[in-house]
Design a protein around this motif. Sequence first.
Motif, PDB file in Angstrom:
ATOM      1  N   ALA A  13    -134.648  39.220  36.265  1.00 54.04           N
ATOM      2  CA  ALA A  13    -134.230  40.128  35.702  1.00 54.04           C
ATOM      3  C   ALA A  13    -132.593  40.424  35.325  1.00 54.04           C
ATOM      4  O   ALA A  13    -132.186  41.333  34.735  1.00 54.04           O
ATOM      5  CB  ALA A  13    -133.878  41.440  37.335  1.00 54.04           C
ATOM      6  N   THR A  14    -132.216  39.017  35.523  1.00 47.37           N
ATOM      7  CA  THR A  14    -130.573  39.095  34.735  1.00 47.37           C
ATOM      8  C   THR A  14    -130.714  38.442  33.917  1.00 47.37           C
ATOM      9  O   THR A  14    -129.263  38.500  33.272  1.00 47.37           O
ATOM     10  CB  THR A  14    -129.731  38.455  36.369  1.00 47.37           C
ATOM     11  N   CYS A  16    -130.315  36.735  30.061  1.00 45.82           N
ATOM     12  CA  CYS A  16    -129.205  37.213  28.753  1.00 45.82           C
ATOM     13  C   CYS A  16    -129.987  37.265  27.562  1.00 45.82           C
ATOM     14  O   CYS A  16    -130.724  36.581  27.629  1.00 45.82           O
ATOM     15  CB  CYS A  16    -127.536  36.022  28.673  1.00 45.82           C
ATOM     16  N   THR A  22    -129.801  43.059  28.433  1.00 45.06           N
ATOM     17  CA  THR A  22    -130.370  42.378  28.693  1.00 45.06           C
ATOM     18  C   THR A  22    -131.347  43.208  29.043  1.00 45.06           C
ATOM     19  O   THR A  22    -131.572  44.069  28.263  1.00 45.06           O
ATOM     20  CB  THR A  22    -129.907  42.718  30.370  1.00 45.06           C
ATOM     21  N   SER A  23    -132.702  43.090  29.763  1.00 47.50           N
ATOM     22  CA  SER A  23    -133.610  43.466  29.561  1.00 47.50           C
ATOM     23  C   SER A  23    -134.421  45.024  30.759  1.00 47.50           C
ATOM     24  O   SER A  23    -135.188  45.160  30.706  1.00 47.50           O
ATOM     25  CB  SER A  23    -135.159  42.361  30.660  1.00 47.50           C
ATOM     26  N   ASP A  24    -132.834  45.676  30.631  1.00 45.54           N
ATOM     27  CA  ASP A  24    -133.228  46.626  31.289  1.00 45.54           C
ATOM     28  C   ASP A  24    -134.046  47.562  30.647  1.00 45.54           C
ATOM     29  O   ASP A  24    -133.970  49.007  30.972  1.00 45.54           O
ATOM     30  CB  ASP A  24    -131.498  47.185  31.403  1.00 45.54           C
ATOM     31  N   TYR A  25    -133.876  47.181  29.153  1.00 46.67           N
ATOM     32  CA  TYR A  25    -134.836  48.251  28.123  1.00 46.67           C
ATOM     33  C   TYR A  25    -135.839  48.437  28.638  1.00 46.67           C
ATOM     34  O   TYR A  25    -136.139  47.384  28.883  1.00 46.67           O
ATOM     35  CB  TYR A  25    -134.053  48.609  26.736  1.00 46.67           C
ATOM     36  N   PRO A  26    -136.622  49.505  28.625  1.00 51.24           N
ATOM     37  CA  PRO A  26    -138.164  49.223  28.890  1.00 51.24           C
ATOM     38  C   PRO A  26    -139.088  48.406  28.021  1.00 51.24           C
ATOM     39  O   PRO A  26    -139.803  48.684  26.640  1.00 51.24           O
ATOM     40  CB  PRO A  26    -139.040  50.519  29.069  1.00 51.24           C
ATOM     41  N   GLU A  72    -125.856  45.607  26.904  1.00 50.95           N
ATOM     42  CA  GLU A  72    -126.664  45.901  28.235  1.00 50.95           C
ATOM     43  C   GLU A  72    -126.625  46.726  29.169  1.00 50.95           C
ATOM     44  O   GLU A  72    -125.431  47.727  29.062  1.00 50.95           O
ATOM     45  CB  GLU A  72    -125.647  44.894  29.801  1.00 50.95           C
ATOM     46  N   TYR A  73    -127.897  47.603  28.949  1.00 50.59           N
ATOM     47  CA  TYR A  73    -127.936  48.463  29.396  1.00 50.59           C
ATOM     48  C   TYR A  73    -126.961  48.733  30.969  1.00 50.59           C
ATOM     49  O   TYR A  73    -126.839  48.233  31.424  1.00 50.59           O
ATOM     50  CB  TYR A  73    -129.482  48.494  30.371  1.00 50.59           C
ATOM     51  N   PRO A  74    -126.086  50.580  30.473  1.00 50.29           N
ATOM     52  CA  PRO A  74    -127.059  51.327  30.514  1.00 50.29           C
ATOM     53  C   PRO A  74    -125.733  51.881  28.568  1.00 50.29           C
ATOM     54  O   PRO A  74    -125.988  52.676  27.953  1.00 50.29           O
ATOM     55  CB  PRO A  74    -126.506  52.758  31.096  1.00 50.29           C
ATOM     56  N   GLU A 108    -129.194  56.541  29.139  1.00 50.90           N
ATOM     57  CA  GLU A 108    -130.154  56.578  30.321  1.00 50.90           C
ATOM     58  C   GLU A 108    -131.449  56.916  29.966  1.00 50.90           C
ATOM     59  O   GLU A 108    -131.839  57.404  29.344  1.00 50.90           O
ATOM     60  CB  GLU A 108    -129.333  58.824  30.827  1.00 50.90           C
TER      61      GLU A 108
END
Length: 129
Positions: A13-14, A16, A22-26, A72-74, A108
């Motif tokens: 999840a973290t 880089c 980071t992988s917070d984007y879909p 990194e998201y956001p 967002e």
Amino acid sequence: MKQIIALTSFALATACLPGGATSDYPVGEPEYHLVELDGAAFTETATIQFPEAGRVVGQAPCNSYFGSLTSEYPTFALDAVGATKMACPDLVAEDTFFAALEEMTTAELNDAALILSNGDGRKMVFEPR
């Protein structure tokens, strides 16, 4: 065993990506279509997608484009953006799209939309399809 699974999940999840993204984007998720730009309906075709970690691709009104997601998201920041060079009647809309995309600094993401915005009040609303 639970600790190993938890640590593996946390590491995934973290992890880089290039440029600190980071992988917070879909990643690999749906293609998002621009439906609104600065409060007005956007009727031309414009999309954005995150095919793999740290990478952005899409279709502008005339040309396809690609780039590196370097934040990194956001936070939203693109680098090394390139596009094909085909002419079409929608070049004004394309220039408007690219100019706005370049100014976006925040993302967002929810089930209904991907919203890119900046501190000056500009906003791009994309819906998944």
